[in-house]
Scaffold this motif. Structure first.
Motif, PDB file in Angstrom:
ATOM      1  N   TYR A  22      -2.259   0.772   1.388  1.00 26.93           N
ATOM      2  CA  TYR A  22      -3.970   0.880   0.931  1.00 26.93           C
ATOM      3  C   TYR A  22      -4.409   1.108  -0.211  1.00 26.93           C
ATOM      4  O   TYR A  22      -3.901   1.366  -1.274  1.00 26.93           O
ATOM      5  CB  TYR A  22      -4.695   1.817   1.860  1.00 26.93           C
ATOM      6  CG  TYR A  22      -4.423   1.862   3.287  1.00 26.93           C
ATOM      7  CD1 TYR A  22      -5.460   0.826   3.896  1.00 26.93           C
ATOM      8  CD2 TYR A  22      -3.299   1.885   4.135  1.00 26.93           C
ATOM      9  CE1 TYR A  22      -5.249   0.701   5.453  1.00 26.93           C
ATOM     10  CE2 TYR A  22      -3.126   1.665   5.325  1.00 26.93           C
ATOM     11  CZ  TYR A  22      -4.219   1.142   6.383  1.00 26.93           C
ATOM     12  OH  TYR A  22      -4.022   0.775   7.537  1.00 26.93           O
ATOM     13  N   SER A  23      -5.559   0.032  -0.629  1.00 30.93           N
ATOM     14  CA  SER A  23      -6.214   0.230  -2.013  1.00 30.93           C
ATOM     15  C   SER A  23      -7.263   1.576  -1.652  1.00 30.93           C
ATOM     16  O   SER A  23      -7.081   2.439  -0.900  1.00 30.93           O
ATOM     17  CB  SER A  23      -7.129  -0.809  -2.091  1.00 30.93           C
ATOM     18  OG  SER A  23      -8.301  -0.650  -1.079  1.00 30.93           O
ATOM     19  N   ASN A  24      -7.902   2.133  -3.020  1.00 31.26           N
ATOM     20  CA  ASN A  24      -8.657   3.025  -3.050  1.00 31.26           C
ATOM     21  C   ASN A  24     -10.022   2.733  -2.822  1.00 31.26           C
ATOM     22  O   ASN A  24     -10.843   3.685  -2.701  1.00 31.26           O
ATOM     23  CB  ASN A  24      -8.625   3.575  -4.416  1.00 31.26           C
ATOM     24  CG  ASN A  24      -7.445   4.188  -4.876  1.00 31.26           C
ATOM     25  OD1 ASN A  24      -6.915   4.813  -4.134  1.00 31.26           O
ATOM     26  ND2 ASN A  24      -6.919   3.891  -6.312  1.00 31.26           N
ATOM     27  N   HIS A  25     -10.238   1.513  -2.067  1.00 30.94           N
ATOM     28  CA  HIS A  25     -11.579   1.098  -1.798  1.00 30.94           C
ATOM     29  C   HIS A  25     -11.735   1.738  -0.215  1.00 30.94           C
ATOM     30  O   HIS A  25     -11.103   1.390   0.647  1.00 30.94           O
ATOM     31  CB  HIS A  25     -11.776  -0.333  -1.533  1.00 30.94           C
ATOM     32  CG  HIS A  25     -11.591  -0.717  -3.137  1.00 30.94           C
ATOM     33  ND1 HIS A  25     -12.465  -0.631  -4.223  1.00 30.94           N
ATOM     34  CD2 HIS A  25     -10.553  -1.630  -3.724  1.00 30.94           C
ATOM     35  CE1 HIS A  25     -11.962  -1.194  -5.283  1.00 30.94           C
ATOM     36  NE2 HIS A  25     -10.835  -1.598  -4.980  1.00 30.94           N
ATOM     37  N   SER A  71      -3.973  -2.887   1.030  1.00 27.74           N
ATOM     38  CA  SER A  71      -3.646  -3.913  -0.096  1.00 27.74           C
ATOM     39  C   SER A  71      -2.521  -4.814   0.244  1.00 27.74           C
ATOM     40  O   SER A  71      -2.451  -5.875  -0.422  1.00 27.74           O
ATOM     41  CB  SER A  71      -3.541  -3.087  -1.240  1.00 27.74           C
ATOM     42  OG  SER A  71      -2.257  -1.999  -0.790  1.00 27.74           O
ATOM     43  N   SER A 131      -6.822  -8.916  -1.836  1.00 27.36           N
ATOM     44  CA  SER A 131      -7.473  -8.436  -2.861  1.00 27.36           C
ATOM     45  C   SER A 131      -9.171  -8.848  -2.496  1.00 27.36           C
ATOM     46  O   SER A 131      -9.339  -9.398  -1.633  1.00 27.36           O
ATOM     47  CB  SER A 131      -7.189  -9.097  -4.055  1.00 27.36           C
ATOM     48  OG  SER A 131      -7.490 -10.575  -4.145  1.00 27.36           O
TER      49      SER A 131
END
Length: 264
Positions: free
Chosen positions: A165-168, A204, A234
């Motif tokens: 995972y992303s931080n979003h 991600s 992305s």
């Protein structure tokens, strides 16, 4: 593996507390459309309409076929699906023809005996395939789905997927369709919250192995018998942190870029 999950017969064009978490039906902004900016595979456009309770009542799907070089080669007619809500029952119609219906729990999730939820999160789906007992198991860490493992007792092979995972923050309340190749019904059931609560963050990377992988070993090409793949994601965001463009890159070969719009 194929699962006989209720309503997968729908002929789509192609293949917190539970009340205030990140499901789209409670989001401050609702997804209006998902349309393709560029691609080199088969994908589609989607449009949504909602009632006063922010439930999806109309859903339009258009299949798009792109060449490997990114040229649009086929644009299918738009198919319209409608939903009617009667108490805890959802009735579905395709081009005004009745398709089927199913029940929801008081929290808006599938009310099916073989679907198991804990605190709103899907934990497992039990099903039969060729008279064999099978299960798809879901593993969650910090409110993010990190792995699914799909196997049958007497059948060889398994399907295993892992997510990073992303931080979003996932403000839409869904992510399973972000790779761009999912069916219209997959998008619909996640945006509607029928499959339960979604992951807290936007993914991600997704890793997949479809021909057997020991769940006790790290997910990698070396530990997968065959059909190992990775999809990278992305995003571009608006000033409120909602994704407006989502890019999917599958094994550095196929790609889809989708534009997401929201109702004001």
């Amino acid at each position: 593996m194929k699962k006989l999950i209720l309503l997968l017969f729908i002929p789509l064009v192609f293949g917190c507390s539970e009340d205030d978490h990140n499901n789209n039906i409670n989001s401050s902004r609702l997804v209006e459309s998902i349309t393709i900016l560029s691609a080199n595979t088969t994908t589609g456009n989607y449009w949504f309409q909602y009632d006063d309770e922010n439930r999806i009542i109309a859903f339009e799907v258009q299949k798009l076929t792109y060449s490997s070089s990114g040229e649009l080669v086929e644009e299918s007619p738009i198919v319209v699906y409608n939903m009617e809500y009667i108490d805890n029952v959802v009735q579905l119609y395709g081009n005004d023809s009745y398709i089927g219906e199913f029940s929801l729990t008081e929290n808006g999730h599938y009310d099916l005996d073989n679907w198991n939820f804990t605190n709103g999160y899907l934990q497992s789906i039990n099903y039969l395939e060729n008279d064999n007992e099978c299960a798809e198991e879901y593993s969650w860490v910090n409110d993010n789905l990190v792995e699914t493992y799909d196997s049958c007792e007497e059948l060889s092979g398994a399907a295993r997927k892992q997510w990073e995972y992303s931080n979003h923050t996932n403000k839409i309340g869904t992510f399973m369709w972000w790779w761009g190749g999912g069916s219209g019904y997959a998008i619909l059931q996640y945006l509607s919250g029928w499959r339960g609560l979604a992951s807290e963050n936007l993914p991600s990377i997704r890793k997949s192995c479809y021909s057997g992988s020991d769940p006790n070993l790290p997910m990698s090409q070396e530990n997968c018998q065959s059909q190992y793949s990775q999809t990278h994601y992305s995003y571009e965001f608006d000033s409120q942190g909602y994704p407006t463009i989502i890019n999917h890159n599958h094994d550095n070969s196929s790609y889809v870029s989708a534009v997401v719009t929201y109702l004001d």
